[in-house]
Enzyme design. Structure first.
Site, short mmCIF file in Angstrom:
data_model
loop_
_atom_site.label_atom_id
_atom_site.label_comp_id
_atom_site.label_asym_id
_atom_site.label_seq_id
_atom_site.Cartn_x
_atom_site.Cartn_y
_atom_site.Cartn_z
N GLU A 234 1.84 11.55 -1.12
CA GLU A 234 3.09 11.04 -0.53
C GLU A 234 2.86 9.55 -0.34
OE1 GLU A 234 5.91 12.58 0.32
OE2 GLU A 234 5.38 14.70 0.14
N CYS A 268 7.57 4.90 5.46
CA CYS A 268 7.68 4.97 3.99
C CYS A 268 9.15 5.07 3.60
CB CYS A 268 6.90 6.16 3.47
SG CYS A 268 7.33 7.69 4.30
P1 NAD Z 1 -3.78 3.17 2.51
O1 NAD Z 1 -3.57 3.71 1.16
O2 NAD Z 1 -4.40 1.83 2.65
O3 NAD Z 1 -4.72 4.16 3.38
C1 NAD Z 1 -4.36 5.51 3.57
C2 NAD Z 1 -5.64 6.31 3.87
O4 NAD Z 1 -6.46 6.31 2.70
C3 NAD Z 1 -6.50 5.75 4.99
O5 NAD Z 1 -6.97 6.82 5.77
C4 NAD Z 1 -7.64 5.08 4.23
O6 NAD Z 1 -8.85 5.00 4.96
C5 NAD Z 1 -7.80 6.02 3.06
N1 NAD Z 1 -8.47 5.46 1.88
C6 NAD Z 1 -8.57 4.17 1.49
N2 NAD Z 1 -9.24 4.09 0.31
C7 NAD Z 1 -9.55 5.35 -0.05
C8 NAD Z 1 -10.21 5.94 -1.18
N3 NAD Z 1 -10.67 5.19 -2.17
N4 NAD Z 1 -10.33 7.28 -1.22
C9 NAD Z 1 -9.84 8.07 -0.25
N5 NAD Z 1 -9.22 7.57 0.85
C10 NAD Z 1 -9.06 6.24 0.94
O7 NAD Z 1 -2.36 3.22 3.24
P2 NAD Z 1 -1.95 2.64 4.67
O8 NAD Z 1 -1.88 1.15 4.59
O9 NAD Z 1 -2.80 3.27 5.72
O10 NAD Z 1 -0.48 3.24 4.86
C11 NAD Z 1 0.71 2.58 4.48
C12 NAD Z 1 1.25 3.16 3.20
O11 NAD Z 1 1.46 4.56 3.37
C13 NAD Z 1 2.59 2.57 2.79
O12 NAD Z 1 2.59 2.32 1.41
C14 NAD Z 1 3.58 3.71 3.11
O13 NAD Z 1 4.74 3.68 2.33
C15 NAD Z 1 2.74 4.90 2.82
N6 NAD Z 1 3.26 6.08 3.51
C16 NAD Z 1 3.86 7.07 2.77
C17 NAD Z 1 4.41 8.18 3.41
C18 NAD Z 1 5.09 9.28 2.64
O14 NAD Z 1 5.28 10.36 3.17
N7 NAD Z 1 5.49 9.05 1.39
C19 NAD Z 1 4.37 8.27 4.80
C20 NAD Z 1 3.77 7.24 5.50
C21 NAD Z 1 3.21 6.14 4.85
#
Ligand code: NAD
Length: 479
Positions: A234, A268
């Site tokens: 997501e 999001c």
């Molecule tokens: P991010 O991708 O930076 O991090 C998300 C998670 O992934 C964190 O827990 C992080 O530690 C982990 N992570 C980072 N690198 C990784 C790797 N290589 N392998 C596994 N895990 C890893 O996102 P963010 O900045 O925390 O969140 C914001 C983003 O999330 C925005 O783009 C937003 O649109 C999206 N979002 C989407 C939804 C949805 O339901 N579609 C909901 C909320 C937020």
């Protein structure tokens, strides 16, 4: 991440003060392995308990969460800098347990069905993935860590959650509430750490639910593909709103203002770009800007005003860059328009922009802030083309006479579309009465968080086919 990878203390910034006032020791690779082993061992008993007993355990946990609400809400408020949304986040837990319990009772009920062949009877059976790994983002740290975990637990999975390292404070009081329900503590685990721990979790789990950015989602999905495990992603969005001729202007401006600035636009499914029929454009911009100016920042206390700080400092830089780029290319600012500093925190007031186009980052890249760029269109075809001109396809909104709005919505490459409102789908998470939805394009791959699929997706399906005939089957070898 190997068992020898060194882990160092993680310092966490407070979004209201800008000061790193919290630190934690990340889960080590060896600890993660032990947790995964224990969760896997406990899952068989959890599944064997049966649905009603699992519902009873989760219901008891909700009572513990309610009892610990002051500490949990305080921690989420410290994590995000905002209060009203923290109350909403904790309220989601009980609501989702109730909703998904109801969904599970119908969606996971197994009745034998006759088949086209009168001798053969079909029994469906569900085999939960033993260990679900959840990796979640910072924008709704508590809710998004549990949005997939709750239905998975009801389906019979064990769950290990790796929430964002940006907002980790809520984990301590929440884990204390889980520890008070021993059966649940066996199968619901939080681990804390940065991206490297998320990647390590992908290597331990049987299924992954990832919520976060598209860039990280691609890495996680590739890693899961190499392991041949399902991975639901997501991801980011750039949700459009279209305001058609004949739309109720007052309704459209109020709904879009809320849909674009709730949680400071750090959702999001925030409305991030607005296309308005030229006949309504000027009045729309004037009314939206007037309403935007009336929405106050949550200062001096988190419970004041409606717009909290920008939780994650690097996001403030992105928003600032989008504003600068738009201004340099001729956008007009009607309200807000600056990254403000108050008490060490970074803030942005609801910002209405006009005279924008798709050469500007603010119309094409995810801003994740309270920005409302408005562009005029002349024909419905043009509005549809502009709305679909995006790598994202999460959700959106259409305003106008219902039949015309539905016709436009059917042409949009988006999963959840609100008609004459904005951001409706999240209110129905876990609700079986609402249609299922998936993300389009780079906004993710995977099953629906609405409708019956929201719980079925945590199980592998078995078809048990019984032949009740006493005769030789006509397809057997004649031997
Ligand atoms: P991010 O991708 O930076 O991090 C998300 C998670 O992934 C964190 O827990 C992080 O530690 C982990 N992570 C980072 N690198 C990784 C790797 N290589 N392998 C596994 N895990 C890893 O996102 P963010 O900045 O925390 O969140 C914001 C983003 O999330 C925005 O783009 C937003 O649109 C999206 N979002 C989407 C939804 C949805 O339901 N579609 C909901 C909320 C937020």
């Amino acid at each position: 991440m190997t068992l020898d990878t060194p882990v160092t203390t993680i310092e966490v910034r407070n979004p209201r003060t800008g000061v790193a006032d919290y630190r934690f020791e990340p889960t080590t690779p060896a600890e993660l392995k032990d947790i995964a082993r224990a969760a896997r061992a406990a899952q068989a008993d959890w599944q064997a308990l049966g649905l009603e007993a699992r519902i009873a355990v989760l219901t008891r946990w909700v009572e513990k969460v309610d009892a610990a609400a002051p500490e949990i809400v305080a921690a989420v408020t410290a994590d995000t800098g905002r209060h009203a949304e923290s109350l909403r986040e904790i309220g989601n837990i009980g609501k989702w347990v109730d909703r998904w319990s109801a969904v599970a009772r119908t969606a996971l009920t197994l009745e034998p069905t006759p088949t086209a062949n009168p001798d053969i009877h079909s029994f469906a059976d569900y085999a939960p993935y033993p260990v679900l790994g959840v990796i979640s983002p910072w924008n709704f740290p508590l809710s998004l860590s549990l949005m997939d975990a709750i239905p998975a637990l009801l389906a019979g999975c064990a769950v290990i959650i790796k929430p964002s390292e940006v907002t980790p404070r809520f984990v301590e009081p929440l884990v204390a509430s889980i520890a008070e329900v021993p059966e649940l503590a066996q199968v619901l685990h939080y681990v804390r750490g940065a991206g490297v721990l998320g990647a390590a979790l992908v290597d331990e789990a049987d299924m992954i639910c990832f919520t976060g950015s598209t860039a990280t989602g691609r890495k996680v999905a590739s890693q899961a593909a190499a392991r041949f495990i399902p991975c639901f992603t997501e991801l980011g969005g750039k949700d459009p709103a279209i305001v058609l001729e004949g739309a109720d202007l007052d309704r459209a401006t109020s709904a879009i203002l809320t849909g674009a600035t709730l949680a400071t636009g750090q959702q999001c499914y925030s409305i991030e770009r607005i296309y308005v029929h030229r006949s309504l454009h000027d009045a729309f911009v004037a009314q939206l800007a007037e309403k935007a100016r009336a929405v106050k920042l949550a200062l001096p206390e988190p419970g004041d005003g409606r717009i909290g700080p920008l939780t994650f400092a690097p996001q403030a830089e992105i928003i600032g860059r989008h504003l600068e780029d738009a201004r340099a290319k001729g956008a007009e600012v009607h309200s807000g328009g600056e990254i403000e500093t108050h008490g060490g925190g970074l803030w942005c007031a609801p910002t209405v922009l006009s005279n924008v186009d798709h050469d500007m980052a603010v119309m094409t890249e995810e801003s994740f802030g309270p920005l409302m760029p408005v562009m005029a269109f002349d024909t419905v075809d043009e509005a549809v083309r502009l709305a679909n001109d995006s790598p994202y396809g999460l959700s959106g909104a259409v305003f106008g006479p219902e039949e015309a709005a539905l016709a436009v919505a059917r042409r949009l490459d988006l999963g959840g579309i609100s008609i004459n409102d904005a951001g409706l789908a999240p209110f129905f998470i876990g609700d079986a009465t609402v249609a299922e939805k998936t993300a389009f394009k780079s906004s993710g791959l995977g099953g629906s968080r609405l409708g019956p699929d929201s719980i079925k997706r945590f199980s592998r399906r078995k078809a048990l086919l019984v032949n009740r005939s006493t005769q030789k089957s006509p397809w057997w070898f004649d031997a």
